[in-house]
Design a protein around this motif. Structure first.
Motif, short mmCIF file in Angstrom:
data_model
loop_
_atom_site.label_atom_id
_atom_site.label_comp_id
_atom_site.label_asym_id
_atom_site.label_seq_id
_atom_site.Cartn_x
_atom_site.Cartn_y
_atom_site.Cartn_z
N LEU B 63 0.89 -1.19 -0.08
CA LEU B 63 0.09 0.16 0.18
C LEU B 63 0.90 1.35 0.05
O LEU B 63 0.72 2.25 -0.83
CB LEU B 63 -0.93 -0.19 1.26
N SER B 123 -6.44 2.73 4.19
CA SER B 123 -6.34 2.71 2.71
C SER B 123 -7.47 3.78 2.09
O SER B 123 -6.84 4.35 1.00
CB SER B 123 -6.77 1.49 2.11
N VAL B 140 -5.66 -0.33 -5.27
CA VAL B 140 -6.31 -1.00 -4.36
C VAL B 140 -7.83 -1.22 -4.79
O VAL B 140 -8.18 -2.38 -4.46
CB VAL B 140 -6.80 0.08 -3.22
#
Lengths: 191, 191, 191, 191
Positions: B63, B123, B140
């Motif tokens: 991430l 996120s 994502v």
């Protein structure tokens, strides 16, 4: 993907493993030198595991020097290595507490053997990623030391049920093999 | 604001959490293999939590690869994630000590569920900061795996009061879902 | 002298402090929810200290962002801050074990007050090194929040001998003051 | 070979050593100030060891600033230093528990003496690698402070069997010698 965080995380985990082992060296209740005597086997185990973890860190450092790319599989191969290394404090403690009884000495060898295999898998994955003619592949080469170590661990596991001190001697030979500095990767990188 | 220290601090905290769990695997008093038998459930819990924390570190690594900017809210969203992860050693220990009793198994799922929510919040905040058409947002995506994991944790919590082993199976499915390497972020970043 | 290792070492120490506190949350012997009840005060103390240490890490991160140079005095001012923070697990544990008794609550405030003073000294030394018109000096400004925190800690210490819960409330106000994101340094750096 | 990971690993190990010592400061059962009294010697030992480890980290930081290259021997010389430092929590604990009994005080000095020797070996290896006229060699110079420290530790070890408080005073002088900031390396590097 960069290798920076892989190195940082591995450094962190190995630094913690190598350090928390000392928490098992509890200060004795007595105040004289004799009070330290029961700690001698634990201390010997601590020193040995410190050296083994130091060897792993050194080799990991050398190996990653030559690495250019990492991917998800390599992250997990590294995590697999760290898992076996994380069990070192447990087996060190058991071996020291039981004064080198057969089963603890054998289990110490088993954990070391699995860590050695995990390191072998990691290095093979890295070589596969970089190509058989990469500096990394030439630096690791046939990994003679790695193979001899696995054989010595296996020998030690067997010996631990016969003469547990002979098993410790086999493990010690592994440490000596690695403490003799390994100039392969340094040499190839310097070219 | 650079992301370097956020990564370094998270690496440090996760490295410590993953390692101190081994302190709860205390060396047994016996010297034979039977002495290890009572440790089997604790060892299984340790290995499972090691894998879950490894998954979080891997995902966090992926991430953050795609992140360009961080701000104060993101630092706190990250701290929130680390808080739930820091409770993993406690629930791991309780679950192992009680041989997978219903409440400990449920609490393990609760901590995992909150950690999953914290990761989801982190996120989303990162995507909001980088824009819906950023490489990060595309990497994502709809976060299908994240949503399925939360559902499986919730299922596990419910199951733990019926058949605690079924709850463990639900948690295990989450681990398997994530261990299958996730190439989305790698792919988008490589483009 | 570069600030890289100062950040790395501080990250390491704060990461360890924030994480080892969880070792004091020992798994209960019971298997049901009631077994967790005696842990509630310890858990509340853990969560509070996690937040306080998170605030320190966040502020440290922000402060060091604007730093260009460090010297020997600054290294020691930073070490001084880390010393007081390292006592947080001890006072957290004592406060939780004694269910918020007056002296432990007061000592918690004392450690927090000294940590706050250490942070104040560190920021003043950094400003002196960078000049009163540096971005760092403008970013820190008069440090209103820092001064109010010290006053609230002192108030809490006094209150702890009267109503210990009022002292906890005073400490809580400090946390809330800091959790409201501090955009000063971010703003000045963005200019 | 770069020095980055050597610094990161040393930072990690020293950060953990300096922090886990606080785990031995266990919260007392009493709730008043008198309950803290038995902890005073332990706290004094903790604070002293914190300062000694802080000195080592500071000196290590300064030394490595001037370093350009590292090799396998230097990695092991550094590991050797970390080994002796890792024993500091053990001797700190023993000295505090026994209220400064002769043998624990002597052993504290022995560990410090070996750590000092390890640091000396590391600095000599680094100078040999960089040349006698390198900035590093000029910065370290004749290492007067290092030599005086070793002499003071040896003196303290001898004194500990006569008057243990005099030994502590000798160790304290070492700390004071080093807390006076050492501008040699900073000066040479600034040139």
């Amino acid at each position: 993907m960069t290798k920076g965080r892989l190195e940082a995380f591995s450094d962190g985990v190995i630094a913690i493993i190598i350090t928390i082992m000392v928490l098992e060296l509890r200060a004795p209740h007595g105040t004289d030198l004799a009070a330290l005597r029961p700690l001698v086997p634990k201390f010997a185990c601590y020193a040995a595991s410190f050296v083994f973890l130091g060897i792993y860190w050194n080799n990991h450092h050398h190996l990653l020097q030559a690495v250019r790319h990492v991917d998800g599989n390599i992250l997990w191969a590294n995590m697999h290595l760290l898992f076996w290394l994380s069990l070192v404090p447990f087996v060190t403690d058991w071996m020291g507490d039981t004064h080198f009884a057969p089963w603890p000495v054998a289990l110490y060898g088993v954990v070391m053997l699995f860590a050695g295999c995990a390191y072998f898998i990691l290095s093979r994955l890295l070589i596969a990623r970089h190509g058989a003619d990469s500096p990394l592949a030439r630096a690791v080469g046939s990994d003679f030391k790695g193979r001899i170590s696995l054989a010595l661990y296996a020998l030690g596991i067997g010996l631990s049920f016969v003469v547990s001190w002979a098993a410790c001697a086999a493990y010690l030979v592994v440490a000596i093999v690695w403490l003799v500095p390994d100039r392969r990767i340094e040499k190839v990188l310097a070219e």
